[in-house]
Write a protein that holds these residues in place. Structure first.
Motif, PDB file in Angstrom:
ATOM      1  N   GLN A 210       0.797  -1.233   0.000  1.00 23.64           N
ATOM      2  CA  GLN A 210       0.000   0.000   0.000  1.00 23.64           C
ATOM      3  C   GLN A 210       0.827   1.279   0.000  1.00 23.64           C
ATOM      4  OE1 GLN A 210      -1.941  -2.363   3.062  1.00 23.64           O
ATOM      5  NE2 GLN A 210      -3.795  -1.175   2.675  1.00 23.64           N
ATOM      6  N   ARG A 211       2.028   1.231   0.528  1.00 23.63           N
ATOM      7  CA  ARG A 211       2.941   2.365   0.438  1.00 23.63           C
ATOM      8  C   ARG A 211       4.299   1.837   0.005  1.00 23.63           C
ATOM      9  NH1 ARG A 211      -0.937   4.755   0.348  1.00 23.63           N
ATOM     10  NH2 ARG A 211      -1.649   6.591   1.523  1.00 23.63           N
ATOM     11  N   ILE A 212       4.794   2.334  -1.124  1.00 19.07           N
ATOM     12  CA  ILE A 212       6.088   1.918  -1.665  1.00 19.07           C
ATOM     13  C   ILE A 212       7.011   3.123  -1.595  1.00 19.07           C
ATOM     14  CG2 ILE A 212       7.306   0.993  -3.670  1.00 19.07           C
ATOM     15  CD1 ILE A 212       4.551  -0.125  -4.599  1.00 19.07           C
ATOM     16  N   VAL A 213       8.003   3.048  -0.725  1.00 18.78           N
ATOM     17  CA  VAL A 213       8.912   4.162  -0.484  1.00 18.78           C
ATOM     18  C   VAL A 213      10.281   3.778  -1.046  1.00 18.78           C
ATOM     19  CG1 VAL A 213       9.937   5.682   1.252  1.00 18.78           C
ATOM     20  CG2 VAL A 213       7.626   4.752   1.600  1.00 18.78           C
ATOM     21  N   ILE A 214      10.687   4.421  -2.122  1.00 15.80           N
ATOM     22  CA  ILE A 214      11.946   4.104  -2.778  1.00 15.80           C
ATOM     23  C   ILE A 214      12.989   5.148  -2.375  1.00 15.80           C
ATOM     24  CG2 ILE A 214      13.091   3.689  -4.975  1.00 15.80           C
ATOM     25  CD1 ILE A 214      10.835   1.712  -4.264  1.00 15.80           C
ATOM     26  N   VAL A 215      14.179   4.674  -2.004  1.00 13.15           N
ATOM     27  CA  VAL A 215      15.212   5.556  -1.479  1.00 13.15           C
ATOM     28  C   VAL A 215      16.487   5.423  -2.308  1.00 13.15           C
ATOM     29  CG1 VAL A 215      16.527   6.241   0.560  1.00 13.15           C
ATOM     30  CG2 VAL A 215      14.244   5.228   0.838  1.00 13.15           C
ATOM     31  N   GLY A 216      16.991   6.545  -2.794  1.00  8.47           N
ATOM     32  CA  GLY A 216      18.283   6.566  -3.472  1.00  8.47           C
ATOM     33  C   GLY A 216      18.159   6.534  -4.985  1.00  8.47           C
ATOM     34  N   PRO A 217      18.994   7.292  -5.688  1.00 17.34           N
ATOM     35  CA  PRO A 217      18.916   7.370  -7.155  1.00 17.34           C
ATOM     36  C   PRO A 217      19.128   6.033  -7.850  1.00 17.34           C
ATOM     37  CG  PRO A 217      20.906   8.469  -6.305  1.00 17.34           C
ATOM     38  CD  PRO A 217      20.037   8.186  -5.129  1.00 17.34           C
ATOM     39  N   GLU A 218      19.936   5.129  -7.258  1.00 12.43           N
ATOM     40  CA  GLU A 218      20.189   3.838  -7.899  1.00 12.43           C
ATOM     41  C   GLU A 218      18.947   2.957  -7.905  1.00 12.43           C
ATOM     42  OE1 GLU A 218      21.915   5.044  -5.380  1.00 12.43           O
ATOM     43  OE2 GLU A 218      23.885   5.550  -6.210  1.00 12.43           O
ATOM     44  N   ALA A 219      17.974   3.280  -7.034  1.00  9.04           N
ATOM     45  CA  ALA A 219      16.748   2.479  -6.949  1.00  9.04           C
ATOM     46  C   ALA A 219      15.577   3.130  -7.655  1.00  9.04           C
ATOM     47  CB  ALA A 219      16.399   2.240  -5.478  1.00  9.04           C
ATOM     48  N   ARG A 220      15.797   4.252  -8.311  1.00  9.35           N
ATOM     49  CA  ARG A 220      14.686   5.025  -8.876  1.00  9.35           C
ATOM     50  C   ARG A 220      13.853   4.220  -9.877  1.00  9.35           C
ATOM     51  NH1 ARG A 220      13.314  10.383  -8.883  1.00  9.35           N
ATOM     52  NH2 ARG A 220      12.088  11.108 -10.670  1.00  9.35           N
ATOM     53  N   ARG A 221      14.471   3.248 -10.541  1.00 11.89           N
ATOM     54  CA  ARG A 221      13.723   2.431 -11.508  1.00 11.89           C
ATOM     55  C   ARG A 221      12.544   1.722 -10.839  1.00 11.89           C
ATOM     56  NH1 ARG A 221      15.946   1.680 -16.938  1.00 11.89           N
ATOM     57  NH2 ARG A 221      14.365   0.054 -17.083  1.00 11.89           N
ATOM     58  N   MET A 222      12.712   1.313  -9.593  1.00  6.38           N
ATOM     59  CA  MET A 222      11.596   0.661  -8.896  1.00  6.38           C
ATOM     60  C   MET A 222      10.423   1.620  -8.744  1.00  6.38           C
ATOM     61  SD  MET A 222      13.196  -1.866  -5.991  1.00  6.38           S
ATOM     62  CE  MET A 222      14.472  -0.826  -5.314  1.00  6.38           C
ATOM     63  N   TYR A 223      10.731   2.863  -8.410  1.00 13.09           N
ATOM     64  CA  TYR A 223       9.691   3.894  -8.264  1.00 13.09           C
ATOM     65  C   TYR A 223       8.990   4.147  -9.598  1.00 13.09           C
ATOM     66  CZ  TYR A 223       7.838   8.658  -8.015  1.00 13.09           C
ATOM     67  OH  TYR A 223       7.045   9.771  -8.118  1.00 13.09           O
ATOM     68  N   LEU A 224       9.754   4.292 -10.656  1.00  7.69           N
ATOM     69  CA  LEU A 224       9.170   4.566 -11.957  1.00  7.69           C
ATOM     70  C   LEU A 224       8.285   3.415 -12.429  1.00  7.69           C
ATOM     71  CD1 LEU A 224      12.265   6.190 -13.739  1.00  7.69           C
ATOM     72  CD2 LEU A 224      10.274   7.358 -12.749  1.00  7.69           C
ATOM     73  N   GLU A 225       8.706   2.192 -12.161  1.00  4.99           N
ATOM     74  CA  GLU A 225       7.899   1.037 -12.550  1.00  4.99           C
ATOM     75  C   GLU A 225       6.606   0.968 -11.737  1.00  4.99           C
ATOM     76  OE1 GLU A 225       6.763  -2.277 -14.740  1.00  4.99           O
ATOM     77  OE2 GLU A 225       8.359  -0.803 -15.088  1.00  4.99           O
ATOM     78  N   ALA A 226       6.702   1.261 -10.435  1.00  7.95           N
ATOM     79  CA  ALA A 226       5.496   1.268  -9.606  1.00  7.95           C
ATOM     80  C   ALA A 226       4.508   2.318 -10.105  1.00  7.95           C
ATOM     81  CB  ALA A 226       5.860   1.528  -8.144  1.00  7.95           C
ATOM     82  N   ILE A 227       5.019   3.485 -10.487  1.00  6.00           N
ATOM     83  CA  ILE A 227       4.163   4.533 -11.044  1.00  6.00           C
ATOM     84  C   ILE A 227       3.525   4.049 -12.345  1.00  6.00           C
ATOM     85  CG2 ILE A 227       4.160   6.825 -12.112  1.00  6.00           C
ATOM     86  CD1 ILE A 227       4.318   6.993  -9.130  1.00  6.00           C
ATOM     87  N   ALA A 228       4.332   3.413 -13.186  1.00  3.47           N
ATOM     88  CA  ALA A 228       3.825   2.929 -14.471  1.00  3.47           C
ATOM     89  C   ALA A 228       2.739   1.879 -14.299  1.00  3.47           C
ATOM     90  CB  ALA A 228       4.979   2.361 -15.304  1.00  3.47           C
ATOM     91  N   GLN A 229       2.786   1.151 -13.183  1.00  2.00           N
ATOM     92  CA  GLN A 229       1.806   0.104 -12.920  1.00  2.00           C
ATOM     93  C   GLN A 229       0.580   0.626 -12.175  1.00  2.00           C
ATOM     94  OE1 GLN A 229       1.970  -2.946 -14.204  1.00  2.00           O
ATOM     95  NE2 GLN A 229       3.905  -2.388 -15.192  1.00  2.00           N
ATOM     96  N   GLY A 230       0.505   1.938 -11.954  1.00  2.00           N
ATOM     97  CA  GLY A 230      -0.709   2.507 -11.382  1.00  2.00           C
ATOM     98  C   GLY A 230      -0.576   3.085  -9.994  1.00  2.00           C
ATOM     99  N   SER A 231       0.592   2.991  -9.371  1.00  2.00           N
ATOM    100  CA  SER A 231       0.773   3.528  -8.013  1.00  2.00           C
ATOM    101  C   SER A 231       1.210   4.988  -8.092  1.00  2.00           C
ATOM    102  CB  SER A 231       1.807   2.690  -7.247  1.00  2.00           C
ATOM    103  OG  SER A 231       1.339   1.392  -7.033  1.00  2.00           O
ATOM    104  N   TRP A 232       0.348   5.814  -8.701  1.00  2.00           N
ATOM    105  CA  TRP A 232       0.722   7.200  -8.962  1.00  2.00           C
ATOM    106  C   TRP A 232      -0.024   8.190  -8.073  1.00  2.00           C
ATOM    107  CZ3 TRP A 232      -3.877   9.315 -10.171  1.00  2.00           C
ATOM    108  CH2 TRP A 232      -4.840   8.491 -10.767  1.00  2.00           C
TER     109      TRP A 232
END
Length: 470
Positions: A399-421
């Motif tokens: 329910q809450r996906i907290v991504i930390v650090g520039p090297e992990a940003r792809r996880m955040y972008l993918e979560a957004i792309a899958q609807g967690s926006w």
């Protein structure tokens, strides 16, 4: 270390002794061997290992002041203690470990177990050590002492009365496990899984398979390979075992495994299952969090029962272990806000397993929060693997996906792309920013996973959150 004369140590390390004070070649040394001068006590042996950021030779005098009896050095140092000058300190450390283990093995009843795998080595090591400690004196690594320095240091702790040596073998490149396991040629070799951890260093999953199989090749003839029947790549090591006249014992969840788990149920207090070993069954409550640790427990039980421990005793001792290791699925916080700090290491497999555990142990009315950092050492696979974790977090309904650090940003972008926006996924450049956000965001009933590779340092964020919500 077992008592050895300076002459014996010099022969084992192919070194040149430089005597000091009243020492002679017949002077006996029996202290602990270490590369950290801060841990040296009277009578110990200091290994002056050159490092990436400093040089152990700078601390030989410090070791002498602490009472060291001997130093292994690559060049003479002006310090008041006997030194043995060797060509390479790390190689000399390994050679000394080989000689000590061989001596103990020849004169006693020492049994050696080696453990490798892309994930789960340290947990399995701790579970197996807990079992074997009930049978006799057992030496096992501190923390994750599994590299070219840590493994020999562990081996050098064996004594005349040691009955079991449990060695953990890690590697970031081909050949490392062969070198380490080749120092002792284990009686039992456990291979847990072949996954994407360190795939960048190995050069891909097939290269990882060949690296992990080095342990099977190192097991002494007539010994035993304990293999994961549920991992096709590990199962493919059986022919390698046969070539070396090594027997195979299988562990897994399937009906054909020699040691298997049935009726697995995951809860917030651990995992319940029935362990079946060679037709005998026993209930197990594994208090180490995470369904994936059932496989580690099965591996440890498979090895222990092969060494003569009863299934009843093995299971009872496994049940006493509450925490695999600090920062590994470590429960912190309180019942109000539970923090699971699993940020010591991270690979695609362990990241996925931790996320699934978070989803499994969260009850209706509670909220899942995943605080995720980068997975290191993936090389060319890094982008795709981070994308997959972002996708998995969404599909698991975190329910809450907290991504930390520039090297992990792809996880955040993918979560957004899958609807967690709509606020479900957020990104922060630093752990401090994430901490400030979480202090205001977390609420009663939250179950929070903190997961990243060690180099990212989110384990300290997990500690801070645990303290704040204790």
């Amino acid at each position: 270390m077992i008592p050895l004369t300076i002459a014996q140590i010099a022969r084992a390390t192919a070194g040149d002794p430089l005597l000091s004070g009243d020492d002679t070649l017949d002077t006996v040394v029996s202290g602990t061997v270490d590369t950290d001068s801060r841990l040296i006590r009277p009578g110990d042996v200091f290994v002056a290992k050159p490092g990436e950021t400093t040089d152990g030779h700078r601390f030989v005098a410090t070791a002498a002041e602490a009472g060291a009896a001997l130093a292994l050095v690559e060049r003479p140092v002006d310090a008041p203690l006997t030194q043995i000058v060797v060509a390479d300190a790390v190689t000399a450390l390994a050679d000394l470990a080989r000689a000590v283990v061989a001596d103990v093995r020849e004169r006693g009843d020492l049994r050696i177990v080696g453990i490798t795998g892309s994930n789960g080595k340290t947990t399995t090591k701790n579970l197996l050590a807990r079992i074997l400690e009930g049978e006799g004196e057992t030496v096992s690594p501190r923390a994750s002492f599994n590299n070219e320095v840590g493994a020999p240091l562990t081996m050098l702790r064996v004594g005349a009365d040691t009955r079991y040596l449990v060695s953990e073998f890690g590697a970031s490149a081909p050949g490392e496990i062969a070198r380490l396991a080749g120092l002792v040629h284990p009686d039992v070799g456990i291979v847990l899984m072949v996954g994407m951890a360190h795939a960048g260093g190995f050069g891909g999953i097939e290269a990882t398979f060949h690296a992990k199989s080095e342990l099977v090749r190192a097991v002494r003839a007539g010994g035993l390979a304990v293999l994961n029947a549920d991992d096709a790549r590990v199962a493919a090591m059986a022919p390698i075992a046969a070539e070396g006249e090594v027997n195979v014992r299988w562990f897994g969840r399937g009906a054909d495994a020699d040691v298997r788990a049935e009726a697995v149920e995951v809860t917030a207090s651990g995992t319940h299952c029935t362990v079946v070993a060679d037709g005998v069954s026993a209930p197990l409550h594994l208090r180490v969090l995470g369904e994936h640790h059932v496989m580690n427990a099965l591996a440890a039980i498979a090895a222990a029962t092969a060494l003569g421990v009863s299934l009843t005793d093995a299971v009872a001792r496994v049940e006493t272990l509450e925490l695999a290791e600090r920062w590994r699925m470590q429960p912190l916080g309180s019942e109000r806000v539970r923090i699971i700090n699993d940020a010591y290491n991270a690979s695609p497999d362990s990241m996925a397993a931790a996320l699934r555990t978070l989803a499994q142990i969260t009850r209706p009315g509670e909220r899942t929060v995943a605080v995720l950092g980068a997975m290191s050492e993936l090389g060319e696979y890094a982008e795709d693997e981070h994308d997959r974790i972002g996708l998995l977090a969404v599909r698991l309904g975190i329910q809450r996906i907290v991504i930390v650090g520039p090297e992990a940003r792809r996880m955040y972008l993918e979560a957004i792309a899958q609807g967690s926006w709509d606020g479900e996924a957020v990104f922060f450049a630093t752990a401090d920013e994430a901490y400030d956000y979480l202090l205001g965001e977390l609420r009663d009933g939250d179950r929070v996973l903190v997961k990243s590779s060690n180099s990212v340092g989110l384990r300290f964020l997990g500690d801070r959150l645990g303290e704040s919500f204790s």
